[in-house]
Design an enzyme around this catalytic site. Structure first.
Site, mmCIF file in Angstrom:
data_model
loop_
_atom_site.group_PDB
_atom_site.id
_atom_site.type_symbol
_atom_site.label_atom_id
_atom_site.label_comp_id
_atom_site.label_asym_id
_atom_site.label_seq_id
_atom_site.Cartn_x
_atom_site.Cartn_y
_atom_site.Cartn_z
ATOM 1 N N GLY A 44 -18.068 7.743 -2.010
ATOM 2 C CA GLY A 44 -17.026 7.861 -3.027
ATOM 3 C C GLY A 44 -17.280 6.769 -4.054
ATOM 4 N N LYS B 45 0.844 -1.190 0.000
ATOM 5 C CA LYS B 45 0.000 0.000 0.000
ATOM 6 C C LYS B 45 0.873 1.230 0.000
ATOM 7 C CE LYS B 45 -4.517 0.699 0.411
ATOM 8 N NZ LYS B 45 -5.498 -0.313 -0.002
HETATM 9 N N1 GLU Z 1 -7.342 0.047 -3.044
HETATM 10 C C1 GLU Z 1 -8.117 -1.123 -3.337
HETATM 11 C C2 GLU Z 1 -8.165 -2.049 -2.144
HETATM 12 O O1 GLU Z 1 -7.929 -1.647 -1.031
HETATM 13 C C3 GLU Z 1 -7.671 -1.790 -4.626
HETATM 14 C C4 GLU Z 1 -6.273 -2.297 -4.648
HETATM 15 C C5 GLU Z 1 -5.831 -2.834 -6.006
HETATM 16 O O2 GLU Z 1 -6.640 -2.871 -6.916
HETATM 17 O O3 GLU Z 1 -4.674 -3.217 -6.096
HETATM 18 O O4 GLU Z 1 -8.481 -3.198 -2.263
#
Ligand code: GLU
Length: 415
Positions: A220, A106
């Site tokens: 969102g 992340k």
């Molecule tokens: N931000 C999204 C999540 O927390 C998508 C992550 C992604 O597609 O790699 O799952």
């Protein structure tokens, strides 16, 4: 005043608990909890008024035992390293729960994009992309959208990375616009996965989704599309929604098309004609069949968990429910569909996007949606079976499944 739980500590408690039930040794549990790599970046950006501002950002790579690191990038004033660590590990558990061959990572920048111009956001995004380019790449770590980021930011990151490499690298990031190799179905994928999870839960608990009442916290990308899909595909009645500025409720139902048009026009769901105002806290406690927390983490804590009246709580957000709150809801008979299952639709279609980029061959939207349905349905069954086998809640069940999958892969690779 609600407690402020540290999401990284929350994650560690979950992994400890799963690891012990699975009989993992202390060393393996420690490996499962520890991020493999963390990059802190501090970089200058030229602001519109001619001044220079230094922004702080992170990219945390938690685990890649099962495949390249994967996970979004968020822009928010409250981003901090422990939050990004927790979010990166949740990606590891999420990709393992839905059994896609990727790990967890992340990223985030401490900023308030709502107070920045498009030009400032673009310059900040490009500079952050070049700072983290030393650890990302189609075979290494593939970022994606998260809170306050979307196709536009993904396009800039893809372009910056490709410029550094000297050739087009669409597979470095997912959630791109369609014109740049984005997948059909990706914008709605998290919400689609969420409503598929709710559908599977309703099937098993005998709930009829047609006419079922729904409250959604967060409007969102995830919350708004969840409204659209649960209303259109299942005929459920959404009676309350909220965004960062406040919420609205109407017992007769709120129609997606109208609420969305109002949000686009005014910037918020607030003051929607015919509705009554409701706070972001109170919306969680409404007497509804289905609650969808789709905003930020730590909104359901030990202080309000006892007042949640929904039969099903489907987590569109990452980490909305704390460890202690979970136990209270389980005792009260609220079926919580944990984030690492319920919002895994986004990363699942991100995986499909990355596969399409690598093959340079693209699927129809129908194919994408069908494959997503299959993935979520199978994962839901896997988690449900664990929940029955161990007589535990759905989050414990998902962690048992995910931690086992990651620990098995790590063990096979050896130290
Ligand atoms: N931000 C999204 C999540 O927390 C998508 C992550 C992604 O597609 O790699 O799952």
């Amino acid at each position: 005043m609600a407690e402020k739980a540290n999401p990284f500590e929350e994650m560690k408690k979950m992994v400890d608990k799963a690891g012990k039930t699975l009989g993992l040794d202390a060393g393996t549990i420690e490996v499962m909890k520890s991020p493999k790599r963390e990059l802190h970046v501090h970089f200058p950006v030229k602001m519109d008024d001619g001044t220079t501002k230094v922004f702080n950002g992170y990219r945390v790579q938690h685990n890649d035992a099962r495949g390249p690191f994967k996970g979004g990038i968020r822009y928010h004033p409250q981003v901090d390293i422990d939050e990004v660590r927790a979010l990166s590990s949740w990606m590891t558990w999420k990709t393992a729960t839905v059994d896609i061959p990727l790990g967890g990572a992340k990223g985030g920048i401490i900023c308030d994009p709502k107070k920045m111009s498009v030009g400032e956001i673009e310059r900040m995004t490009r500079r952050y992309a070049s700072e983290i380019s030393i650890i990302i790449g189609p075979e290494k770590d593939i970022p994606a959208p998260d809170v306050n980021t979307g196709g536009k930011e993904m396009a800039w990151i893809m372009d910056t990375f490709s410029t550094l490499k000297g050739y087009n690298c669409p597979g470095v990031i997912t959630g791109k616009p369609r014109e740049l190799g984005g997948s059909l179905g990706r914008p709605e994928a998290t919400s689609r996965g969420l409503v598929f999870s709710v559908r599977e839960a309703a099937k098993r608990t005998g709930m009829n989704l047609k006419g079922a009442t729904v409250a959604i916290q967060g409007y969102g990308n995830v919350g708004a599309f969840a409204h659209k899909l649960i209303e259109r595909d299942f005929g459920s009645k959404v009676i309350a929604v909220s965004d960062s500025q406040g919420g609205i409720v109407n017992e007769k139902g709120l129609k997606y098309d109208d609420v969305w048009a109002h949000k686009v026009k005014t910037g918020s769901v607030k003051n929607f004609p015919g509705s009554k105002p409701i706070s972001n806290e109170d919306i969680l406690e409404l007497k509804v069949d289905v609650l969808l927390p789709c905003a930020l983490e730590n909104v359901i804590t030990k202080d309000n968990a006892g007042r949640i009246k929904a039969k099903i709580s489907g987590e569109g957000a990452n980490g909305p429910t704390t460890f202690e709150a979970d136990a209270i809801m389980w005792k009260n008979g609220v079926l919580v569909l944990p984030d690492i299952l319920a919002n895994a639709g986004g990363v699942t279609v991100s995986y499909f996007e990355w596969v399409q980029n690598n093959y340079n061959y693209y699927w129809t939207e129908e194919e994408v949606n069908q494959r997503l349905d299959h993935k979520i349905t199978v994962a839901f069954k896997d988690v449900w079976d664990m929940h029955e086998k161990y007589k535990c809640n759905m989050r414990d069940a998902a962690y048992l499944l995910a931690v086992k999958r990651v620990a098995d892969a790590a063990k096979l690779r050896g130290l």
